[in-house]
Scaffold this active site. Structure first.
Site: not given
Length: 196
Positions: A142, A85, A87, A139, A83
């Site tokens: 999401c 993302d 993080r 994750h 992803c």
């Protein structure tokens, strides 16, 4: 490379800082480029460039041939599909260093056969780099999966989110039986990885 306020590319040695954000703007009046963070603080682009310089120096202090070693090419054994993302940085969560993992990231770690970017990464990873393993990593929490679970129109992103909605549709009998919204989200994250 980073885009400066003048529109020219500022060359930054061997580092990649994903600055693309819908909140990124360049203020032509005072010459400072800033990005609003989620906490409301403005990150000055010069701070990012300075951090990049510090990182370069840190790498050279640890290994004076660090960048020379990277110049010889890459030989990762893993293709990581994850992803976008911020993080979940691939190398960091896998505990691997530079040159050990070839990375493709997009919203909600989708494997879409009409996505030429992904298909190019896949072909290059398998046929040129000869990766031995492909990891699809999702994750919890999401945002892409959460967005796909709503009935809200997300504009252009709907073209992407429909792929996650297809996963939901395929597993709707199981997912609709989960009454807790957070547990349903977590299960859709898992099923999305399996379907990819």
């Amino acid at each position: 490379s980073l885009v400066s306020q003048s529109g020219r590319l500022a060359q930054v040695p061997m580092a990649s800082h994903p600055l693309a954000s819908r909140n990124f703007c360049c203020d032509g009046n005072d010459g400072e480029s800033k990005r609003e963070s989620t906490t409301g603080r403005a990150a000055d682009l010069s701070d990012v460039i300075q951090k990049n310089r510090e990182w370069v120096q840190e790498m050279l202090n640890e290994d004076e041939d660090y960048f020379k070693g990277l110049e010889s090419g890459q030989s990762p054994s893993i293709l990581y599909i994850g992803c976008s993302d911020s993080r979940v940085p691939a190398n960091m969560i896998l505990g691997l260093s530079t040159n050990e993992v070839f990375v493709h990231r997009n919203v909600a770690n989708l494997v879409v056969n009409s996505d030429m970017n992904f298909m190019s990464v896949l072909q290059y990873g398998v046929e040129v780099l000869n990766v031995g393993h492909i990891i699809v990593c999702g994750h919890y929490d999401c945002g892409g999966v959460r967005a796909a679970m709503t009935k809200q129109d997300h504009g252009l992103a709907e073209n992407w989110l429909r792929n996650i909605r297809d996963v939901y549709r395929l597993h709707s009998d199981e997912l609709d039986m989960i009454t807790d919204p957070e547990a349903r989200h977590r299960r859709l994250v898992e099923l999305n990885v399996v379907e990819q």
